[in-house]
Design an enzyme around this catalytic site. Structure first.
Site, PDB file in Angstrom:
ATOM      1  N   LYS A  19      -1.430  -5.345   2.134  1.00 47.20           N
ATOM      2  CA  LYS A  19      -1.140  -4.298   3.114  1.00 47.20           C
ATOM      3  C   LYS A  19      -2.331  -3.362   3.336  1.00 47.20           C
ATOM      4  CE  LYS A  19       3.028  -5.192   4.553  1.00 47.20           C
ATOM      5  NZ  LYS A  19       3.172  -5.761   5.911  1.00 47.20           N
TER       6      LYS A  19
ATOM      7  N   TYR B 260       1.394  -7.465  -2.792  1.00 50.03           N
ATOM      8  CA  TYR B 260       1.829  -6.839  -1.526  1.00 50.03           C
ATOM      9  C   TYR B 260       0.903  -5.682  -1.153  1.00 50.03           C
ATOM     10  CZ  TYR B 260       5.176  -4.403   1.603  1.00 50.03           C
ATOM     11  OH  TYR B 260       5.785  -3.781   2.662  1.00 50.03           O
TER      12      TYR B 260
ATOM     13  N   SER C 170       1.719  -0.625   4.634  1.00 47.53           N
ATOM     14  CA  SER C 170       2.723  -0.044   3.738  1.00 47.53           C
ATOM     15  C   SER C 170       2.098   1.035   2.871  1.00 47.53           C
ATOM     16  CB  SER C 170       3.312  -1.133   2.835  1.00 47.53           C
ATOM     17  OG  SER C 170       4.163  -0.557   1.845  1.00 47.53           O
TER      18      SER C 170
END
Length: 306
Positions: free
Chosen positions: A171, A167, A154
């Protein structure tokens, strides 16, 4: 569903395939001739609950279109369960050729408010999940002398974003994991690549729409359908991508980007070595023009998607 043969004879596992990006990847893999293990635990975006329905529904769609698929509802975040995902492919179809690590959850929180559970849950699903599922397939890939990994990274990790330390860390970790797999397993004809997807899904359905500007932004994101991500995932799982390894791509509507990877930008040298004082007086002023701003993904991708 358009039919093709790019994945004819191959068996592909797609995690988190009960909806969104994973569902479209599973559908397009099947349309290109793959036999697909559709994995999804049927949980909420934050990871709670479990429902066998989403995975089974995608299997039904594939079968109705003339393809072959089997459902699996194991969690990627536990090593034994991740092993069962790959074993489902072996038990059902006798081989495994591709792994698409797509499963994910969100527990967004500003860093100074983030709980240990919010950190742990996201790292477990994304980073541990990608490792567990990839590791379970690795020996099969090594023995047959072929295989392809496709991981979802991401721009939240590659560039940055507010409220996503868990997150983003996972990622960016996945990007490094993918590169390491590519380096370690290339001698066995095994490839590993990443996709950073821009797409409207449940995962970003919590974006606020309180102002006209926010509503306009969400309207643009909603044009970036999950189906736009699937073609490059199918390609990377296929033999057509035999020379593509260790790369990071981003997909935004009809655009495909090759993303940069960290390399030295500039250097500064003193023959007598450095002190804290000369770092302050010499090194930092010399390097400062190359510093990166505190950009978020939206600050870098500033133009409207095509």
């Amino acid at each position: 569903m358009p039919q093709g043969t790019m994945l004819e004879g191959k068996v592909v596992v797609v995690t988190g395939a009960g909806g969104g990006i994973g569902r479209d990847i599973a559908l397009q893999c099947a349309a290109q001739g793959a036999r697909v293990v559709v994995n999804d635990i049927g949980a909420s975006v934050s990871g709670e609950g479990g429902d066998a329905g989403p995975a089974q529904k995608v299997v039904a769609e594939i079968v109705a279109a003339g393809g072959q698929a089997v459902a699996n509802t194991d969690s990627v975040s536990e090593v034994a369960a991740a092993g069962r995902i790959i074993q489902t492919a072996m038990d059902t179809y006798g081989r495994i050729d591709g792994v698409v690590n797509n499963a994910g959850i969100l527990r967004d929180r500003f860093f100074h408010k983030m709980s240990l559970d919010e950190w742990d849950a996201v790292i477990k699903v994304h980073l541990y999940g990608a490792y567990y599922v990839s590791r379970a397939a690795a020996n099969h890939f090594k023995e047959q002398g072929s295989g392809a990994y496709v991981h979802m990274t991401s721009t939240s990790g590659l560039i940055g974003n507010f409220g996503q330390a868990n997150y983003a860390a996972a990622k960016l970790g996945i990007a490094a994991l993918s590169k390491s797999i590519a380096l370690d397993m290339m001698k066995f004809n095994v490839r590993s690549n990443c996709i950073a997807p821009f797409a409207w899904s449940r995962m970003i359905g919590s974006i606020p729409t309180d102002t006209p500007e926010q509503q306009a932004r969400v309207a643009k994101i909603q044009q970036m359908t999950p189906a736009k991500i699937a073609p490059i995932a199918v390609y990377l799982a296929s033999d057509a991508a035999k020379d593509v390894n260790g790369q990071i791509f981003a997909v935004r509507n009809n655009e495909i980007f090759l993303m940069s990877q960290p390399r030295p930008e500039r250097s500064v040298h003193r023959s007598e070595g450095w002190t804290a004082e000369t770092v302050a007086s010499h090194a930092m002023p010399a390097l400062k023009s190359g510093f990166y701003g505190l950009d978020r993904s939206g600050d870098v991708f500033t133009w409207d998607p095509i």
